[in-house]
Motif scaffolding. Structure first.
Motif, mmCIF file in Angstrom:
data_model
loop_
_atom_site.group_PDB
_atom_site.id
_atom_site.type_symbol
_atom_site.label_atom_id
_atom_site.label_comp_id
_atom_site.label_asym_id
_atom_site.label_seq_id
_atom_site.Cartn_x
_atom_site.Cartn_y
_atom_site.Cartn_z
ATOM 1 N N PRO A 1 0.810 -1.236 0.000
ATOM 2 C CA PRO A 1 0.000 0.000 0.000
ATOM 3 C C PRO A 1 0.835 1.273 0.000
ATOM 4 O O PRO A 1 0.522 2.230 -0.715
ATOM 5 N N ALA B 1 0.757 4.039 -2.992
ATOM 6 C CA ALA B 1 0.395 5.424 -2.688
ATOM 7 C C ALA B 1 1.476 6.381 -3.176
ATOM 8 O O ALA B 1 1.181 7.459 -3.718
ATOM 9 N N HIS B 2 2.732 6.005 -2.995
ATOM 10 C CA HIS B 2 3.840 6.847 -3.452
ATOM 11 C C HIS B 2 3.845 6.970 -4.977
ATOM 12 O O HIS B 2 4.079 8.058 -5.523
ATOM 13 N N ARG C 1 0.018 9.970 -3.634
ATOM 14 C CA ARG C 1 -0.882 10.170 -2.502
ATOM 15 C C ARG C 1 -0.195 9.781 -1.201
ATOM 16 O O ARG C 1 0.859 9.139 -1.197
ATOM 17 N N ARG C 2 -0.830 10.174 -0.097
ATOM 18 C CA ARG C 2 -0.280 9.843 1.215
ATOM 19 C C ARG C 2 -0.537 8.370 1.539
ATOM 20 O O ARG C 2 -1.448 7.745 0.990
ATOM 21 N N ARG C 3 0.264 7.848 2.440
ATOM 22 C CA ARG C 3 0.075 6.461 2.874
ATOM 23 C C ARG C 3 -1.304 6.294 3.501
ATOM 24 O O ARG C 3 -1.764 7.170 4.240
ATOM 25 N N PRO C 4 -1.978 5.171 3.246
ATOM 26 C CA PRO C 4 -3.301 4.956 3.859
ATOM 27 C C PRO C 4 -3.225 4.755 5.367
ATOM 28 O O PRO C 4 -4.200 4.935 6.078
#
Length: 206
Positions: free
Chosen positions: A180, A184-185, A189-192
């Protein structure tokens, strides 16, 4: 315990016992005599294994009429054992199905593990030359964990520690935990969830 009929016809044509898939380890006996087991191709300590088994039955063991087939299932205490449908008949009739299933469930997964190992090494070499790009290192680690998870396919011969094989069962969990954050990277996006929280779960289970 099962029975099968052999009419004595067919001359010197050998017979075989074919099991398309099963869980953990099995041992096969015909008329009380051992004819084969899965110890050379399967470990009872590794989960999520699949693959066929075929055992040739020596002709002197076969009796005209009813014959007895005993299959003993050895299961690791945390792994449920199971048996697929069992086929008994002339070797020429059942072996082609075994060859195809062994290719799909045995040979191809081993080739996939070898491909993962080569790609993991390549990404590691790239990261060593460009250490600011940690994505290559993360992908190399994820692929390396996939190789570790598939390692028991090559280490099922007697002599390997069941403890070592059980540890490889957890490699897949570590692999899923790292994915994940990498995904995300890659999409910006930011880490969940925090990295520490994600790694705490497989660490606790292991």
């Amino acid at each position: 315990r099962l029975t099968f009929h052999h009419d004595g016809a067919g001359g010197a044509e050998p017979w075989s016992v074919y099991i398309p898939t099963f869980g953990t380890r099995i041992a096969i006996h015909v008329n009380g005599v051992f004819v084969g087991d899965s110890r050379r191709v399967r470990s009872g300590a590794v989960i999520n294994q699949a693959g066929p088994l075929i055992a040739t039955v020596p002709l002197p063991l076969l009796r005209p009429g009813e014959n007895r087939l005993d299959i003993r299932l050895e299961s690791w205490n945390r792994t449920a054992g199971y048996l697929d449908r069992i086929y008994v008949g002339p070797d020429a009739a059942v072996r082609p199905a075994f060859v195809v299933r062994e290719l799909v469930l045995g040979t191809l997964p081993r080739l996939l593990v070898a491909w993962q190992a080569a790609l993991a090494l390549s990404l590691l070499i790239v990261w060593l030359g460009r250490r600011s790009e940690w994505t290559h290192l993360t992908m190399s680690v994820i692929l390396g964990l996939g190789v570790l998870h598939g390692l028991p396919q090559f280490l099922v011969a007697p002599g390997w520690s069941d403890w070592l094989l059980r540890v490889t069962n957890m490699a897949g969990l570590w692999q899923v935990t790292l994915l994940p954050g990498l995904m995300a990277h890659l999409v910006g996006r930011r880490r969940p969830f925090p990295a520490g929280l994600g790694l705490a779960v497989p660490a606790a289970v292991t």
